[in-house]
Motif scaffolding. Sequence first.
Motif, mmCIF file in Angstrom:
data_model
loop_
_atom_site.group_PDB
_atom_site.id
_atom_site.type_symbol
_atom_site.label_atom_id
_atom_site.label_comp_id
_atom_site.label_asym_id
_atom_site.label_seq_id
_atom_site.Cartn_x
_atom_site.Cartn_y
_atom_site.Cartn_z
ATOM 1 N N VAL A 189 0.812 -1.230 0.000
ATOM 2 C CA VAL A 189 0.000 0.000 0.000
ATOM 3 C C VAL A 189 0.839 1.271 0.000
ATOM 4 O O VAL A 189 0.287 2.372 -0.042
ATOM 5 N N GLY A 190 2.155 1.155 0.085
ATOM 6 C CA GLY A 190 3.007 2.350 0.161
ATOM 7 C C GLY A 190 3.203 2.787 1.601
ATOM 8 O O GLY A 190 2.364 2.511 2.469
ATOM 9 N N ILE A 191 4.295 3.551 1.854
ATOM 10 C CA ILE A 191 4.696 3.784 3.239
ATOM 11 C C ILE A 191 3.726 4.679 4.006
ATOM 12 O O ILE A 191 3.439 4.450 5.185
ATOM 13 N N ASN A 192 3.126 5.665 3.312
ATOM 14 C CA ASN A 192 2.260 6.589 4.082
ATOM 15 C C ASN A 192 0.962 5.913 4.518
ATOM 16 O O ASN A 192 0.502 6.066 5.645
ATOM 17 N N LYS A 218 -10.077 -0.926 -1.591
ATOM 18 C CA LYS A 218 -9.924 -1.003 -3.058
ATOM 19 C C LYS A 218 -9.123 0.187 -3.566
ATOM 20 O O LYS A 218 -8.205 0.043 -4.378
ATOM 21 N N GLU A 219 -9.444 1.373 -3.031
ATOM 22 C CA GLU A 219 -8.770 2.611 -3.498
ATOM 23 C C GLU A 219 -7.275 2.572 -3.226
ATOM 24 O O GLU A 219 -6.464 3.038 -4.013
ATOM 25 N N ILE A 220 -6.881 1.990 -2.067
ATOM 26 C CA ILE A 220 -5.458 2.071 -1.687
ATOM 27 C C ILE A 220 -4.673 0.819 -2.099
ATOM 28 O O ILE A 220 -3.511 0.674 -1.755
ATOM 29 N N GLY A 221 -5.348 -0.096 -2.792
ATOM 30 C CA GLY A 221 -4.608 -1.232 -3.342
ATOM 31 C C GLY A 221 -4.526 -2.468 -2.472
ATOM 32 O O GLY A 221 -3.806 -3.424 -2.791
ATOM 33 N N ILE A 222 -5.276 -2.483 -1.366
ATOM 34 C CA ILE A 222 -5.322 -3.737 -0.583
ATOM 35 C C ILE A 222 -6.101 -4.779 -1.397
ATOM 36 O O ILE A 222 -5.647 -5.912 -1.577
ATOM 37 N N LEU A 223 -7.251 -4.358 -1.908
ATOM 38 C CA LEU A 223 -8.082 -5.278 -2.694
ATOM 39 C C LEU A 223 -7.721 -5.171 -4.173
ATOM 40 O O LEU A 223 -7.663 -4.070 -4.724
ATOM 41 N N ASN A 224 -7.517 -6.324 -4.824
ATOM 42 C CA ASN A 224 -7.420 -6.316 -6.291
ATOM 43 C C ASN A 224 -8.803 -6.045 -6.887
ATOM 44 O O ASN A 224 -8.946 -5.311 -7.868
ATOM 45 N N HIS A 225 -9.827 -6.681 -6.286
ATOM 46 C CA HIS A 225 -11.202 -6.507 -6.777
ATOM 47 C C HIS A 225 -12.167 -6.422 -5.595
ATOM 48 O O HIS A 225 -12.030 -7.199 -4.628
ATOM 49 N N LEU A 226 -13.112 -5.484 -5.674
ATOM 50 C CA LEU A 226 -14.217 -5.363 -4.707
ATOM 51 C C LEU A 226 -15.476 -5.821 -5.442
ATOM 52 O O LEU A 226 -15.871 -5.223 -6.449
ATOM 53 N N VAL A 227 -16.051 -6.941 -4.960
ATOM 54 C CA VAL A 227 -17.107 -7.623 -5.714
ATOM 55 C C VAL A 227 -18.345 -7.785 -4.821
ATOM 56 O O VAL A 227 -18.203 -8.087 -3.630
#
Length: 263
Positions: free
Chosen positions: A154-157, A175-184
């Motif tokens: 997710v990046g350092i910040n 989803k926005e910060i890249g934890i989820l590849n897909h939100l379904v």
Amino acid sequence: MSSTQTGTVISEVQNNIGIITLSNPGKRNALSQSLLMAMIDALEEFQLQRVPVVIIRAAAGVKIWSAGHDIAELQAHEDPLGYFDGLEQGLRAIQRFHGPVIAMVQGGVWGGACDLVLTCDILIGDESSTFAITPVKLGLPYNVSGVQHFINRVGINIAKEMFFTADPVPSQRAKEIGILNHLVPALELEKFTMTMALHIASHSSMSVSVIKEQFRLLSNANPISPETFEMIQGLRKKVYRSHDYAEGIKAFMEKRPPAFTGE
Ligand code: LCV
């Protein structure tokens, strides 16, 4: 389809896709040593059967995917996430499995389970999925590889905010910060996940496997000097030897808020 229940884990193969279902709802799928060893055994069996892709999930409709490390198994004044800790062995087993491991998430993911799903190669969740990394709630020092997993993902910040607040990250933000590849949507989650698994399994498993290993080697390619590593370990020892860590465990077991003193 063969299915095996080993205590707190159900493993089965469907259309040559391995499925590991965490199955200890009474303890909110807490990552106990026995659950983690059962998960590792299932991955080893799938490796022997040359199963190309694995899905790790909880039972359908759970509110808690996993409550994280089994706090009852944490020992005050001892390193909680050492190299041979069950959780660390489980994370390495996921990284070293020869094919993609997909985490399919419904409900809350807490602490070390958040590290586990972020260590999976692909993360697919529904609207109920949330993600919280919680060492500061227990007065616990996280470990080097774990912190690195979050920075990589997710990046350092964002990783700092997750660790410092220990707040569950809701699915849309995940989803926005890249934890989820897909939100379904929940009703589509199983079909979506299995379709992706089968699609990946239709490609060259040797090519997929070697590319997965390249990702593992490159994501771990952050050389730190022996002095830096020893300094980190020294800092971590101060924390896991602290009053706060012992108090964090005791408070959870006594079902009360912890009284931290910062010592
Ligand atoms: C053992 C548990 C647990 C549990 N262990 O149900 O990230 S780090 O660094 O901190 C890392 C070391 C780590 O992963 O630490 C653990 C981090 N996890 C958490 O902080 C979550 C702790 N659990 C909770 O906040 C709640 O249990 C949640 C919100 C997950 C679920 O709440 P709910 O009201 O649905 P209960 O709290 O009533 O829990 C049901 C049973 O599961 C046990 C808990 O002690 C209870 O057992 P009893 O019925 O015997 O009382 N349980 C829950 N989490 N991590 N045991």
